[in-house]
Design a protein around this motif. Structure first.
Motif, PDB file in Angstrom:
ATOM      1  N   GLU A   1       0.818  -1.214   0.000  1.00  0.00           N
ATOM      2  CA  GLU A   1       0.000   0.000   0.000  1.00  0.00           C
ATOM      3  C   GLU A   1       0.852   1.264   0.000  1.00  0.00           C
ATOM      4  OE1 GLU A   1      -4.125   1.332   2.131  1.00  0.00           O
ATOM      5  OE2 GLU A   1      -2.530   0.570   3.426  1.00  0.00           O
ATOM      6  N   GLU A   2       1.934   1.265   0.768  1.00  0.00           N
ATOM      7  CA  GLU A   2       2.780   2.455   0.858  1.00  0.00           C
ATOM      8  C   GLU A   2       3.575   2.701  -0.418  1.00  0.00           C
ATOM      9  OE1 GLU A   2       5.216   1.975   4.274  1.00  0.00           O
ATOM     10  OE2 GLU A   2       3.557   2.105   5.711  1.00  0.00           O
ATOM     11  N   VAL A   3       4.035   1.632  -1.052  1.00  0.00           N
ATOM     12  CA  VAL A   3       4.897   1.786  -2.228  1.00  0.00           C
ATOM     13  C   VAL A   3       4.090   1.957  -3.507  1.00  0.00           C
ATOM     14  CG1 VAL A   3       6.693   0.698  -3.632  1.00  0.00           C
ATOM     15  CG2 VAL A   3       6.756   0.475  -1.142  1.00  0.00           C
ATOM     16  N   THR A   4       3.069   1.129  -3.696  1.00  0.00           N
ATOM     17  CA  THR A   4       2.323   1.153  -4.960  1.00  0.00           C
ATOM     18  C   THR A   4       1.082   2.022  -4.906  1.00  0.00           C
ATOM     19  OG1 THR A   4       0.973  -0.785  -4.393  1.00  0.00           O
ATOM     20  CG2 THR A   4       3.115  -1.196  -5.419  1.00  0.00           C
ATOM     21  N   GLY A   5       0.628   2.371  -3.696  1.00  0.00           N
ATOM     22  CA  GLY A   5      -0.593   3.156  -3.581  1.00  0.00           C
ATOM     23  C   GLY A   5      -1.833   2.275  -3.567  1.00  0.00           C
ATOM     24  N   HIS A   6      -2.976   2.912  -3.529  1.00  0.00           N
ATOM     25  CA  HIS A   6      -4.236   2.169  -3.432  1.00  0.00           C
ATOM     26  C   HIS A   6      -4.474   1.276  -4.643  1.00  0.00           C
ATOM     27  CE1 HIS A   6      -8.289   1.290  -2.100  1.00  0.00           C
ATOM     28  NE2 HIS A   6      -8.763   1.632  -3.289  1.00  0.00           N
ATOM     29  N   GLU A   7      -4.026   1.689  -5.825  1.00  0.00           N
ATOM     30  CA  GLU A   7      -4.245   0.908  -7.040  1.00  0.00           C
ATOM     31  C   GLU A   7      -3.468  -0.403  -7.018  1.00  0.00           C
ATOM     32  OE1 GLU A   7      -6.101   1.137  -9.875  1.00  0.00           O
ATOM     33  OE2 GLU A   7      -7.203   2.662  -8.772  1.00  0.00           O
ATOM     34  N   GLY A   8      -2.370  -0.420  -6.286  1.00  0.00           N
ATOM     35  CA  GLY A   8      -1.544  -1.624  -6.264  1.00  0.00           C
ATOM     36  C   GLY A   8      -1.978  -2.661  -5.253  1.00  0.00           C
ATOM     37  N   VAL A   9      -2.907  -2.308  -4.357  1.00  0.00           N
ATOM     38  CA  VAL A   9      -3.334  -3.232  -3.308  1.00  0.00           C
ATOM     39  C   VAL A   9      -3.996  -4.476  -3.890  1.00  0.00           C
ATOM     40  CG1 VAL A   9      -4.897  -3.496  -1.338  1.00  0.00           C
ATOM     41  CG2 VAL A   9      -3.548  -1.419  -1.577  1.00  0.00           C
ATOM     42  N   LYS A  10      -4.635  -4.358  -5.051  1.00  0.00           N
ATOM     43  CA  LYS A  10      -5.307  -5.502  -5.655  1.00  0.00           C
ATOM     44  C   LYS A  10      -4.317  -6.608  -6.044  1.00  0.00           C
ATOM     45  CE  LYS A  10      -6.962  -2.917  -8.899  1.00  0.00           C
ATOM     46  NZ  LYS A  10      -7.721  -2.465 -10.108  1.00  0.00           N
ATOM     47  N   TYR A  11      -3.039  -6.256  -6.148  1.00  0.00           N
ATOM     48  CA  TYR A  11      -2.015  -7.247  -6.496  1.00  0.00           C
ATOM     49  C   TYR A  11      -1.294  -7.768  -5.258  1.00  0.00           C
ATOM     50  CZ  TYR A  11      -2.989  -4.901 -10.873  1.00  0.00           C
ATOM     51  OH  TYR A  11      -3.640  -4.356 -11.948  1.00  0.00           O
ATOM     52  N   PHE A  12      -1.829  -7.453  -4.093  1.00  0.00           N
ATOM     53  CA  PHE A  12      -1.231  -7.893  -2.831  1.00  0.00           C
ATOM     54  C   PHE A  12      -1.087  -9.413  -2.736  1.00  0.00           C
ATOM     55  CE2 PHE A  12      -2.560  -9.677   1.298  1.00  0.00           C
ATOM     56  CZ  PHE A  12      -1.390  -9.471   2.020  1.00  0.00           C
ATOM     57  N   PRO A  13      -2.073 -10.228  -3.152  1.00  0.00           N
ATOM     58  CA  PRO A  13      -1.914 -11.685  -3.028  1.00  0.00           C
ATOM     59  C   PRO A  13      -0.668 -12.210  -3.720  1.00  0.00           C
ATOM     60  CG  PRO A  13      -4.197 -11.148  -3.471  1.00  0.00           C
ATOM     61  CD  PRO A  13      -3.426  -9.868  -3.626  1.00  0.00           C
ATOM     62  N   TYR A  14      -0.362 -11.681  -4.911  1.00  0.00           N
ATOM     63  CA  TYR A  14       0.836 -12.138  -5.615  1.00  0.00           C
ATOM     64  C   TYR A  14       2.098 -11.731  -4.877  1.00  0.00           C
ATOM     65  CZ  TYR A  14       4.496 -12.499  -9.115  1.00  0.00           C
ATOM     66  OH  TYR A  14       5.661 -12.800  -9.768  1.00  0.00           O
ATOM     67  N   VAL A  15       2.152 -10.492  -4.419  1.00  0.00           N
ATOM     68  CA  VAL A  15       3.332 -10.009  -3.699  1.00  0.00           C
ATOM     69  C   VAL A  15       3.525 -10.787  -2.393  1.00  0.00           C
ATOM     70  CG1 VAL A  15       4.431  -8.008  -2.634  1.00  0.00           C
ATOM     71  CG2 VAL A  15       3.080  -7.717  -4.713  1.00  0.00           C
ATOM     72  N   MET A  16       2.428 -11.063  -1.705  1.00  0.00           N
ATOM     73  CA  MET A  16       2.475 -11.833  -0.468  1.00  0.00           C
ATOM     74  C   MET A  16       3.010 -13.237  -0.729  1.00  0.00           C
ATOM     75  SD  MET A  16       1.727 -11.858   2.819  1.00  0.00           S
ATOM     76  CE  MET A  16       1.219 -12.964   4.156  1.00  0.00           C
ATOM     77  N   THR A  17       2.532 -13.871  -1.779  1.00  0.00           N
ATOM     78  CA  THR A  17       2.997 -15.208  -2.137  1.00  0.00           C
ATOM     79  C   THR A  17       4.481 -15.203  -2.462  1.00  0.00           C
ATOM     80  OG1 THR A  17       0.809 -15.736  -3.036  1.00  0.00           O
ATOM     81  CG2 THR A  17       2.627 -17.154  -3.695  1.00  0.00           C
ATOM     82  N   LEU A  18       4.903 -14.208  -3.214  1.00  0.00           N
ATOM     83  CA  LEU A  18       6.304 -14.084  -3.592  1.00  0.00           C
ATOM     84  C   LEU A  18       7.199 -13.911  -2.361  1.00  0.00           C
ATOM     85  CD1 LEU A  18       7.950 -13.918  -6.262  1.00  0.00           C
ATOM     86  CD2 LEU A  18       7.813 -11.441  -6.060  1.00  0.00           C
ATOM     87  N   PHE A  19       6.790 -13.026  -1.463  1.00  0.00           N
ATOM     88  CA  PHE A  19       7.580 -12.771  -0.258  1.00  0.00           C
ATOM     89  C   PHE A  19       7.689 -14.012   0.617  1.00  0.00           C
ATOM     90  CE2 PHE A  19       7.555 -11.607   4.285  1.00  0.00           C
ATOM     91  CZ  PHE A  19       8.779 -10.973   4.366  1.00  0.00           C
TER      92      PHE A  19
END
Length: 248
Positions: A80-98
């Protein structure tokens, strides 16, 4: 460097001298290797933590629930802090990657384990998935306007073509630096531990070697976490380029 050799997992020849011939050669895509086994272990550990650990959620969380919630909140805030509100929808992928990189790094520190993220075959695949995904997403959301990120409008017109060329080169170098950074750090740390541990056979140096290995092991534990964070934060930065509004 034998700790980084990819081998068939169920290959156990009677003569140890032929391990190299029988277990490391003619490996096909369908063979089960030490790499695939430890990647599967990482996935199972993540599933156990997130699914089994949070199955009985409570106001007063258990240890596994606390860890799962902490990881969830940490990555969500990062996205949320880096990508903004528009990027939150891609959180599942980033979470999986991390989580995959984090647990693959940590499991590689176990005795007799295999560090899958020390191989470029793994890290390059992860980096290329991010690179291609971000690039495709950028064109889907912005069309040709996505190329505007390479044109530095704040610079004098005369040097904009040069800067554009530099920006294009740096953009295509992203997956290279993204993958080599992770694999290089993991491989270097494990190699140093192995080299120093080799001096343990010297009785005089044993106490010093044990202390040095313990200190480096602690450092590797920190590196495992930091490298997972670095890979993920860079993914968020690249994702911001695709979902941002600075391409027009």
């Amino acid at each position: 460097m034998d700790q980084f050799v990819v081998k068939k997992f169920f290959c156990t020849p009677e003569d140890a001298s032929v391990v190299l011939n029988e277990c490391t050669r003619n490996i096909h895509w369908y063979d089960i290797t030490n790499v695939t086994v430890w990647m599967a272990v990482a996935v199972l550990v993540i599933a156990a933590l997130l699914v089994l650990g949070t199955r009985r959620r409570a106001i007063v969380p258990s240890r596994s629930q606390s860890v799962a919630e902490m990881l969830y909140g940490f990555v969500y805030n990062m996205v949320e802090e880096v990508t903004g509100h528009e990027g939150v929808k891609y959180f599942p992928y980033v979470m999986t990657l991390f989580l995959f990189i984090l647990f693959a790094n940590l499991l590689g520190l176990l005795p007799l384990a295999f560090t899958t993220t020390s191989h470029l075959a793994v890290t390059v695949t992860l980096a290329m998935m991010v690179f291609l995904g971000v690039t495709i997403l950028g064109f889907v959301k912005h069309g040709v306007g996505f190329l505007g990120m390479f044109w530095v409008t704040s610079a004098p017109l005369a040097i904009r073509p040069i800067l554009a060329l530099i920006e294009v080169i740096s953009y295509f170098v992203r997956p290279v630096s993204h993958s080599i950074r992770l694999a290089g750090n993991l491989m270097a740390g494990h190699a140093v531990i192995k080299v120093i541990a080799g001096f343990a056979t010297l009785a005089v140096a044993s106490p010093v070697v044990i202390g040095a290995v313990t200190a480096i092991y602690g450092l590797e534990l920190l590196v495992a976490v930091v490298q997972a964070y670095v890979f993920t934060i860079l993914t968020c930065v690249y994702l911001r380029d695709a979902v941002g509004d600075n391409h027009h």
